[in-house]
Design an enzyme around this catalytic site. Structure first.
Site, PDB file in Angstrom:
ATOM      1  N   HIS A 185      -3.538  -5.549   0.876  1.00  0.00           N
ATOM      2  CA  HIS A 185      -2.870  -5.850   2.146  1.00  0.00           C
ATOM      3  C   HIS A 185      -2.883  -7.344   2.466  1.00  0.00           C
ATOM      4  O   HIS A 185      -3.764  -7.825   3.194  1.00  0.00           O
ATOM      5  CB  HIS A 185      -3.577  -5.114   3.287  1.00  0.00           C
ATOM      6  CG  HIS A 185      -3.362  -3.648   3.325  1.00  0.00           C
ATOM      7  ND1 HIS A 185      -2.350  -3.058   4.063  1.00  0.00           N
ATOM      8  CD2 HIS A 185      -4.026  -2.621   2.717  1.00  0.00           C
ATOM      9  CE1 HIS A 185      -2.399  -1.748   3.912  1.00  0.00           C
ATOM     10  NE2 HIS A 185      -3.407  -1.454   3.098  1.00  0.00           N
TER      11      HIS A 185
ATOM     12  N   CYS B  50       0.836  -1.200   0.000  1.00  0.00           N
ATOM     13  CA  CYS B  50       0.000   0.000   0.000  1.00  0.00           C
ATOM     14  C   CYS B  50       0.879   1.261   0.000  1.00  0.00           C
ATOM     15  O   CYS B  50       1.524   1.552  -0.987  1.00  0.00           O
ATOM     16  CB  CYS B  50      -0.983  -0.044   1.166  1.00  0.00           C
ATOM     17  SG  CYS B  50      -2.388   1.079   0.969  1.00  0.00           S
TER      18      CYS B  50
ATOM     19  N   GLU C 229      -1.055  -8.873   4.533  1.00  0.00           N
ATOM     20  CA  GLU C 229      -0.842  -9.075   5.967  1.00  0.00           C
ATOM     21  C   GLU C 229      -2.155  -9.020   6.755  1.00  0.00           C
ATOM     22  O   GLU C 229      -2.209  -9.453   7.906  1.00  0.00           O
ATOM     23  CB  GLU C 229       0.155  -8.033   6.511  1.00  0.00           C
ATOM     24  CG  GLU C 229      -0.409  -6.661   6.836  1.00  0.00           C
ATOM     25  CD  GLU C 229      -0.679  -5.772   5.627  1.00  0.00           C
ATOM     26  OE1 GLU C 229      -1.004  -4.585   5.833  1.00  0.00           O
ATOM     27  OE2 GLU C 229      -0.575  -6.258   4.491  1.00  0.00           O
TER      28      GLU C 229
END
Length: 224
Positions: free
Chosen positions: A200, A86, A202
Site C-alpha cells: 500500500h 492490494c 498510499e
C-alpha cells in the site's frame, strides 16, 4: 492531474488513496462501482484496496462484474493509466487487465505490517522516480497476496520488463512473506499503462506514519 478512485461495497482504502493523491496536489473523485463510464479528463484511475463484496466468492471475482469495470477495460485499452492496490490488484487480475492470479497466503494468515520491497524495473510511469535495486519500506495488509503465474508467463513478464517489485529485507535480500512466485510484489501489463501491487504506497506518504517511501511511487504518475 485528475485521479479517479473506484469504490466497491467493501472497499476500505479509497479515502486513504484520495488523501494521498490530494496531498500531492491532484484533483480526485470517488467513482461508485455502478457508474458505467470513466469521467472525462481522468489521467489515472485507481482500483483501491479493501474487501470488494467481502471477497465472498474469491478476491476480486465479484467486483470484476461491476459496470465500472467494463468502462475501465475500455479506458485501459485506449491507453489510460490504471493502478490496482492490494484488492485492486486482485480485481485487475480477475478482469484480465493484468496476468497471473492472487491466492491465499502460504501461511494461511492475514499479514499486516511494514515490509521492504526492491525496485526491479523503473522504465514506467509508476516507478520512474525510484532507482533500480532501491529498497523501500511499504505497508502490506492482505490474506490473498500470494501471486501466482505459470513458468511460461513468468518468463514473458521478465522478457517484457513487467516485474516491478519484489519482497525483500532491508538489505535487499529476498524475504517472501506470502509465497508469491519469485517473491513478486508488483507487476504491470505489456503496454506499461496498467499497474498492480499488493503493498500500500498510499499508506506510506508521511514519515509520521512510519514511512514516506510510497510518495515517490505515486509522484511518478504526476506530469508523466
Amino acid at each position: 492531474m485528475k485521479v479517479g478512485i473506484i469504490q466497491f461495497p467493501g472497499t476500505n482504502c479509497e479515502y486513504d488513496t484520495q488523501h494521498a493523491f490530494a496531498s500531492l496536489g491532484c484533483e480526485t473523485e470517488i467513482l461508485w462501482h455502478k457508474n458505467d463510464a470513466i469521467p472525462q479528463g481522468c489521467d489515472l484511475v485507481v482500483v483501491a484496496g479493501g474487501f470488494s463484496y467481502g471477497d465472498y466468492l474469491r478476491s476480486g471475482a465479484i467486483a470484476k462484474m461491476s459496470p465500472i469495470m467494463k468502462a475501465l477495460k475500455v479506458y485501459a485499452n485506449n491507453g489510460g493509466k490504471v493502478l490496482g492496490i492490494c484488492n485492486g490488484f486482485q480485481v485487475l487480475t480477475e478482469t484480465g487487465l493484468l496476468p497471473g492470479a492472487l491466492k491465499r497466503n502460504e501461511g494461511l494468515h492475514f499479514i499486516s505490517r511494514h515490509h521492504h520491497l526492491k525496485v526491479v524495473n523503473n522504465e514506467n510511469d509508476f516507478l520512474r522516480h525510484c532507482s533500480i535495486d532501491q529498497v523501500v519500506n511499504i505497508p502490506i495488509a492482505h490474506h490473498d497476496g500470494n501471486f501466482y503465474i505459470d513458468s511460461e508467463e513468468l518468463q514473458e513478464l521478465y522478457a517484457n520488463n513487467q516485474v516491478l517489485l519484489k519482497y525483500t529485507d532491508a538489505s535487499g535480500n529476498i524475504d517472501n512473506p506470502n509465497g508469491s512466485v519469485d517473491s513478486i510484489a508488483g507487476i504491470c501489463n505489456k503496454a506499461k499503462n496498467v499497474f498492480g501491487l499488493m503493498p500500500h504506497p498510499e499508506r506510506a506518504i508521511e514519515a509520521l506514519l512510519g514511512s514516506n517511501d510510497g510518495k515517490a511511487m505515486l509522484e511518478g504518475f504526476i506530469s508523466a
